[in-house]
Structures are given as C-alpha cells and as structure tokens.
Design a protein around this motif. Structure first.
Motif, short mmCIF file in Angstrom:
data_model
loop_
_atom_site.label_atom_id
_atom_site.label_comp_id
_atom_site.label_asym_id
_atom_site.label_seq_id
_atom_site.Cartn_x
_atom_site.Cartn_y
_atom_site.Cartn_z
N GLY A 294 -5.38 8.54 0.70
CA GLY A 294 -4.48 8.15 -0.38
C GLY A 294 -3.19 7.51 0.07
N GLY B 253 -0.83 5.67 3.70
CA GLY B 253 -0.90 5.06 5.01
C GLY B 253 -1.18 6.06 6.13
N LYS C 22 -12.62 -0.84 4.77
CA LYS C 22 -11.47 -1.51 4.17
C LYS C 22 -11.13 -2.83 4.83
CE LYS C 22 -8.38 0.88 2.39
NZ LYS C 22 -7.52 2.06 2.40
N ARG D 215 -0.38 3.02 -4.01
CA ARG D 215 -0.24 4.24 -4.82
C ARG D 215 0.68 3.90 -6.00
NH1 ARG D 215 2.96 7.55 -2.86
NH2 ARG D 215 3.64 6.40 -1.04
N ASN E 72 -4.55 4.29 -5.98
CA ASN E 72 -5.21 5.58 -5.95
C ASN E 72 -4.14 6.65 -6.16
OD1 ASN E 72 -3.79 5.42 -3.63
ND2 ASN E 72 -5.53 5.55 -2.26
N TYR F 211 -8.34 3.94 -8.96
CA TYR F 211 -9.54 4.40 -8.25
C TYR F 211 -9.26 4.44 -6.76
CZ TYR F 211 -12.11 3.16 -12.47
OH TYR F 211 -12.56 3.06 -13.75
N GLN F 212 -10.01 5.27 -6.05
CA GLN F 212 -10.02 5.17 -4.59
C GLN F 212 -11.31 4.49 -4.19
OE1 GLN F 212 -7.95 5.63 -2.01
NE2 GLN F 212 -9.66 4.88 -0.78
N THR G 192 -0.51 -1.80 3.57
CA THR G 192 -1.23 -2.72 2.68
C THR G 192 -0.90 -4.17 3.04
OG1 THR G 192 0.55 -2.51 1.10
CG2 THR G 192 -1.40 -1.17 0.69
N1 UDP Z 1 -4.76 2.45 -0.53
C1 UDP Z 1 -6.07 2.56 -0.96
N2 UDP Z 1 -6.33 2.46 -2.28
C2 UDP Z 1 -5.37 2.26 -3.19
C3 UDP Z 1 -4.02 2.15 -2.76
C4 UDP Z 1 -3.75 2.25 -1.41
O1 UDP Z 1 -6.98 2.74 -0.17
O2 UDP Z 1 -5.69 2.18 -4.37
C5 UDP Z 1 -4.48 2.52 0.91
C6 UDP Z 1 -4.05 1.19 1.45
O3 UDP Z 1 -5.16 0.36 1.68
C7 UDP Z 1 -3.28 1.59 2.71
C8 UDP Z 1 -2.65 2.90 2.30
O4 UDP Z 1 -3.41 3.40 1.20
O5 UDP Z 1 -4.16 1.80 3.77
C9 UDP Z 1 -1.21 2.73 1.86
O6 UDP Z 1 -0.40 2.62 2.98
P1 UDP Z 1 1.07 2.03 2.88
O7 UDP Z 1 1.66 2.15 4.26
O8 UDP Z 1 1.02 0.66 2.31
O9 UDP Z 1 1.84 2.94 1.82
P2 UDP Z 1 1.98 4.54 1.60
O10 UDP Z 1 1.01 4.91 0.53
O11 UDP Z 1 1.69 5.22 2.91
O12 UDP Z 1 3.39 4.69 1.13
#
Ligand code: UDP
Length: 408
Positions: A47, A49, A200, A230, A260, A288-289, A316
């Motif tokens: 969910g 990074g 991914k 998120r 997600n 969704y995830q 992202t």
């Molecule tokens: N992510 C995902 N599905 C979503 C939203 C985010 O798999 O619907 C993943 C995204 O691909 C990335 C991570 O969650 O790998 C988010 O990392 P980021 O450093 O951008 O932000 P964080 O959520 O850690 O603040």
C-alpha cells in the motif's frame, strides 16, 4: 533451503542495466557478509512505497546469500490512527499528542516487541510506527532507523518526544540531505529505488495493457492523464482534479485517479469518499490494489501526475519515469531530485501551473516522447534497486568494521 523450480531475481538479472562490473562488485561486497542475519520491521505489507521497496529488496538480499527477514507490526485501528497523525506531524501538521495517545502508541509497540524475537545481527526499523521497539531489546548489533518521510519541517514537539527513541539507534537513514536533523546519531542518505522485474514495472504487451484498462472500463479514445497514489491529502488528489478541469477547457482528455488503501493508513477511505462528488464521465476514480493496472496506466497514459504537497521520495514518479512517461510532479521533497524541470518531466507548484503543463504535454507528442526517453535514462542511472542494495551493503560493512574494532 530445499531445491525448487521457482525463481526470484538475482543481481545478475540487472547486468543488462548496470553492467557486469557492478554485478561483480556487489557480489564481492556481499560475500563476506554472508553469515549475517538481518531483519527489517515496518507496518504494512502493501500500500505504500516502503512495502514496495521491502517486497523486492528483502528477496534480493536473500538471493545474494544474506539471510534477511521482514516483520510487520500489528496494531488496533486507534494505534494506526495515532501513527498516521505522527506521520502527518513529521510532515509539518499540528498534533495533539495526549498522554493517552502516547500510552497506546508505546503499549502496542511493547506488545509487538514481546511477539517478535529480534536477536538479529542488524535490525532496520522503518518509519515512526515501530520506532519505540528499540526500548525492549538487548542489542546484539546495530539498530538502524530508516525514515522515509518528508522531514522538511517536522513538528518540533513531536520530534522532541520521538528523540528519546531515535537517539538509541546506531544510525538514521533519510532519503534526502535536507531531511537531516540536529542530533548526535550518525545520519546517512539512501534514496529509494525500484525493481524493474515486478508485475508493476516489467514490460507489458499492448494486449496486456488494454486488457487491464478494459477490465476497469477506462476509455482510451482520448489521451489519459493519471495520478496513482494512496488517497492522502499530501498527494493532493483534489488539486489534480482542479488542474484537469482547467486543462480540459483547452484540450480533451480523460483523468484517472487510482489509489489503494494501505492497512496502516486509516485516512484513505475518507479522502476517497470526499472526492466522489467529482466523478464524471471523464473523471474516473478507482480505489483498488492492482499492480498490473498501475503498470498498464503508467504505460498508456499520455501524462502521469504526482502533484504532492509533501513527498518523502515519490516512488510513483520513479515507476512512471521508468516506463518512459512524461511526468508532472509537485516541486517538493524527493520529486525535485527525480525530475529535472523541462528535461525529463515538469515540476509544478500550483494548480494553475499543473494545468498549464498538462495542456503543453497533451498538445505535444514529440515533447512527451523526448521527456520520456530522458526519464527512463535517469532511472536506469540512479534509481534501480541494485544501487540501494549496494548502499546497504556498504553500511553493513562499516558497522561490521566498527563492531569488530570495538570488540578487539
Ligand atoms: N501504489 C499502488 N497502487 C495504488 C497506489 C500506489 O500499488 O493504487 C504503489 C505505487 O505504485 C508505489 C507506492 O504504492 O510503489 C507509493 O509509493 P510513494 O513513494 O509514491 O508514496 P507513499 O505511499 O509511500 O507515500
């Protein structure tokens, strides 16, 4: 372990990107560390990074022959509501950290410490949720706190409270130089990185991309603008919608927001629901995830947006740049290090600016293509997982030397 037909990534798989010398160097650095037993602790399997990095990094360490485990702490909804407030306050919000909240936070961590037997040679604790665990173990080697948060302006009252735990660690890892704090504990910098071989990030065929988009009824008749994050106010989803509405007056497109809900982020649903009144034919919100959907969107979208207001690093952005996307990112935190404005993407500081950049990119195929090529190149140079792996190896070596010297 027993023999099996299953396969996980090896550093050799990265040779096509980093060259054989780098692969050999990493193997050489790992070899003398092969009797170490290491553990990482964080608060969610998916969910965000942190979970994304852990999923790949821990396996890669094991494939190199360094026994590395990954533990997740458990907590009640009230615990995760408090830790999200702590997260927000480290990014600059106010916080009313009552005695009762501190008690819940510290008690849940004590309970997790009882359940987890951390007698490893090195322990790496991620982010503030499990931070106080250090109070409950006799150290057998270094404990390292890895903070992934945007620490530009942490709330001072909270920071002072957390310092009682942080100063017991042997080192702190931040993502950027400007996140360093005044403290005696040694501070090192590791920027995050991506695994190019996951669902991914791996190459997809056009059919695979279209299958995922069709599955969610995402239309592809117009160019797509997408933000994948998120549902969190720091990611500014409302700002993205506002910018898109301005941009659409000049150029037609479809906006897709995918988010997600991480198990350690109780705000997600509320933020998602607060956006539902913005839904239209051409403004699609999905909660969704689905990693394959993230991949497909990052490959198909004309423009990827990450309009964060605070951002520790912003994986992202890395993921989208890796796929050759033209990215518009908020001019904050780690995004600023990844995007070189006007070269491999655009940095923006307002809704208006985001809207203007959307229009520029949507109207100019060649610019999008050129930026995408530069973006992929910079991720290949700087943000592949082997770079992060090697930084950890170097850190472990420095601790090994220090501990050996101190026990001689
Ligand atoms: N992510 C995902 N599905 C979503 C939203 C985010 O798999 O619907 C993943 C995204 O691909 C990335 C991570 O969650 O790998 C988010 O990392 P980021 O450093 O951008 O932000 P964080 O959520 O850690 O603040």
């Amino acid at each position: 372990m027993m023999k099996t037909n299953h396969k996980i990534s090896q550093v050799e798989d990265y040779e096509q990107y980093i060259g054989s010398e780098a692969v050999d160097r990493i193997r050489r650095k790992a070899q003398p560390l092969s009797d170490l037993h290491i553990v990482h602790v964080n608060s969610t399997y998916y969910g965000g990074g942190v979970a994304e990095i852990m999923s790949s990094l821990v396996l890669l360490f094991n494939s190199l022959g360094i026994k590395t485990g990954w533990r997740i702490i458990q907590g009640s909804p009230s615990f995760f509501s408090i830790t999200k407030k702590i997260h927000n306050a480290l990014q600059g919000s106010d916080i009313n950290l009552t005695q009762l909240k501190k008690e819940i936070y510290e008690t849940v961590i004590y309970e997790n410490s009882i359940r987890n037997h951390l007698d490893h040679d090195m322990v790496i604790i991620h982010d503030p949720q499990p931070l106080p665990m250090i109070n409950h173990f006799r150290k057998r080697g270094p404990w390292i706190w890895r903070c992934h948060i945007d620490m530009t302006e942490p709330n001072q009252e909270l920071w002072n409270y957390l310092m009682q735990f942080i100063e017991k660690y042997d080192a702190v890892i931040f993502s950027l130089d400007e996140y360093k704090q005044k403290m005696n504990t040694p501070q090192v910098l590791f920027q995050p990185a991506i695994d190019p071989f996951t669902i991914k990030n791996k190459e997809l065929t056009q059919d695979e991309i279209m299958e995922r988009l069709d599955h969610y009824d995402i239309p592809t008749d117009l160019p797509i603008v997408a933000q994948i994050s998120r549902f969190d106010p720091w990611k500014d989803p409302r700002g993205v919608i506002d910018a898109f509405k301005i941009a659409r007056k000049e150029v037609d497109a479809t906006l897709v927001l995918v988010g997600n809900v991480a198990t350690d982020d109780p705000e997600g649903n509320k933020v998602y629901e607060s956006l539902l009144d913005c839904k239209e034919d051409r403004i699609i919100l999905l909660s969704y995830q689905d990693s394959a959907l993230v991949n497909a969107l990052q490959r198909k979208a004309a423009v990827i947006v990450q309009k964060s207001i605070r951002e520790g690093f912003g994986l992202t952005v890395t993921e989208a740049m890796w796929k050759g996307a033209a990215v518009i990112g908020g001019n904050v935190g780690g995004i600023r290090y990844q995007i070189e404005d006007g070269k491999n993407g655009f940095l923006v500081s307002s809704v208006q600016e985001a809207a203007e950049r959307m229009v520029t990119l949507l109207k100019d195929d060649q610019l999008r293509k050129n930026m995408g090529i530069a973006a992929k190149e910079s991720v290949t140079q700087k943000y592949l997982l082997t770079r992060l792996l090697e930084q950890y190896l170097d850190m472990f070596h420095s601790f090994e030397t220090a501990y050996r010297l101190s026990s001689d």
